[in-house]
Design an enzyme around this catalytic site. Structure first.
Site, PDB file in Angstrom:
ATOM      1  CB  CYS A   7      -0.978  -0.021   1.174  1.00 15.62           C
ATOM      2  SG  CYS A   7      -0.199   0.058   2.795  1.00 15.62           S
TER       3      CYS A   7
ATOM      4  CG  ASN B 191       4.458  -1.651   5.128  1.00 17.76           C
ATOM      5  OD1 ASN B 191       5.587  -1.954   5.492  1.00 17.76           O
ATOM      6  ND2 ASN B 191       3.482  -2.539   5.103  1.00 17.76           N
TER       7      ASN B 191
ATOM      8  CB  CYS C 233      -3.618   1.615   7.083  1.00 16.01           C
ATOM      9  SG  CYS C 233      -3.307   3.115   8.039  1.00 16.01           S
ATOM     10  NE  ARG C 234      -4.442   1.646   1.779  1.00 11.96           N
ATOM     11  CZ  ARG C 234      -4.228   2.405   0.719  1.00 11.96           C
ATOM     12  NH1 ARG C 234      -5.096   2.350  -0.291  1.00 11.96           N
ATOM     13  NH2 ARG C 234      -3.181   3.197   0.650  1.00 11.96           N
ATOM     14  CB  SER C 235       0.365  -3.431   2.758  1.00 19.40           C
ATOM     15  OG  SER C 235       1.211  -2.508   3.406  1.00 19.40           O
TER      16      SER C 235
ATOM     17  CG  ASP D  57      -5.276   6.216   2.483  1.00 20.63           C
ATOM     18  OD1 ASP D  57      -5.293   5.852   3.663  1.00 20.63           O
ATOM     19  OD2 ASP D  57      -4.483   7.059   2.029  1.00 20.63           O
TER      20      ASP D  57
HETATM   21  P1  4NP Z   1      -1.741   2.858   4.128  1.00 19.17           P
HETATM   22  O1  4NP Z   1      -2.378   4.189   4.737  1.00 19.17           O
HETATM   23  O2  4NP Z   1      -1.209   3.205   2.756  1.00 19.17           O
HETATM   24  O3  4NP Z   1      -2.901   1.922   4.053  1.00 19.17           O
HETATM   25  O4  4NP Z   1      -0.651   2.417   5.087  1.00 19.17           O
HETATM   26  C1  4NP Z   1      -1.720   5.409   4.765  1.00 19.17           C
HETATM   27  C2  4NP Z   1      -0.752   5.645   5.702  1.00 19.17           C
HETATM   28  C3  4NP Z   1      -0.124   6.864   5.758  1.00 19.17           C
HETATM   29  C4  4NP Z   1      -0.483   7.842   4.866  1.00 19.17           C
HETATM   30  C5  4NP Z   1      -1.452   7.622   3.922  1.00 19.17           C
HETATM   31  C6  4NP Z   1      -2.072   6.390   3.869  1.00 19.17           C
HETATM   32  N1  4NP Z   1       0.138   9.120   4.946  1.00 19.17           N
HETATM   33  O5  4NP Z   1      -0.258  10.008   4.181  1.00 19.17           O
HETATM   34  O6  4NP Z   1       1.061   9.317   5.750  1.00 19.17           O
END
Ligand code: 4NP
Length: 161
Positions: A9, A12, A14-16, A126
Site C-alpha cells: 500500500c 505500509n 494500514c492496508r498492507s 485508504d
Molecule cells: P496505508 O495508509 O497506505 O494503508 O498504510 C496510509 C498511511 C499513511 C499515509 C497515507 C495512507 N500518509 O499520508 O502518511
C-alpha cells in the site's frame, strides 16, 4: 514449492499490514502455512520503522488476528524476489510497476481486489484520514479477498507440485 506473497500500500501502516496479518492468520488452518512467506511494504518510506497504525491494530485484534510488522519501503528487489505482489489501489499498482521499467515482473503484480469474492470494489480505500469505521471496512474487504486469494494459492501450489 515455497511461495512468496507481498502486500503493498502507500504507507505500509494500514492496508498492507492488514493484508499481511489477515492472510497469515488465515493460512494457519491450512496445509500451506509453512510453505508461504508473507510480507508487506509501502510505496513511500515516510513511516519506515513504525508499527501498524493503532486503529488498524485495534480492528484486527478485535477479530482475534495477531498483528506484527514494521513499515518498510518497497524496493526493486522485491519485484525480483516475490512471486505475487498485491497492491491495494491503482496508485499503489502504478508506483509498484514503475520500479520495474523492463516490465519483466509485471505479471506478478496484481490488484488485491481481483481476489474479492463478495465485494465489487475495485480498490481498497485508504482509511488513514478517516474514522474507525473505515478500518473496519478495509478489514472486511481484506478478509473477503483473503478467501479468494487462498483459492488462487491452492491452484498455484498444486500446479507447482
Ligand atoms: P496505508 O495508509 O497506505 O494503508 O498504510 C496510509 C498511511 C499513511 C499515509 C497515507 C495512507 N500518509 O499520508 O502518511
Amino acid at each position: 514449492m515455497n511461495y512468496r506473497i507481498l502486500f503493498v500500500c502507500l504507507g505500509n501502516i494500514c492496508r498492507s499490514p492488514a493484508g499481511e496479518n489477515i492472510f497469515r492468520h488465515r493460512i494457519q488452518r491450512t496445509e500451506w502455512k509453512d510453505r508461504l512467506f508473507i510480507d508487506s511494504a509501502g510505496t513511500i518510506g515516510f513511516h519506515k520503522g513504525k508499527q501498524p497504525d493503532a486503529r488498524m491494530t485495534k480492528t484486527l485484534r478485535s477479530r482475534l488476528i495477531p498483528v506484527t510488522g514494521t513499515s518498510r519501503p518497497l524496493t526493486a528487489e522485491d519485484l525480483e524476489e516475490f512471486d505475487l505482489i498485491l497492491t491495494m489501489d491503482d496508485e499503489n499498482y502504478r508506483d509498484t510497476i514503475a520500479l520495474d521499467p523492463s516490465g519483466k515482473h509485471h505479471t506478478k503484480v496484481r490488484r488485491f481486489t481481483d481476489f474479492s469474492k463478495n465485494y465489487e470494489d475495485s480498490y481498497i480505500p485508504d482509511p488513514y484520514y478517516g474514522g474507525q469505521e473505515g478500518f473496519e471496512h478495509v478489514a472486511n474487504l481484506i478478509e473477503d479477498g483473503a478467501e479468494g486469494l487462498l483459492e488462487f494459492i491452492e491452484q498455484e501450489m498444486s500446479v507447482g507440485e
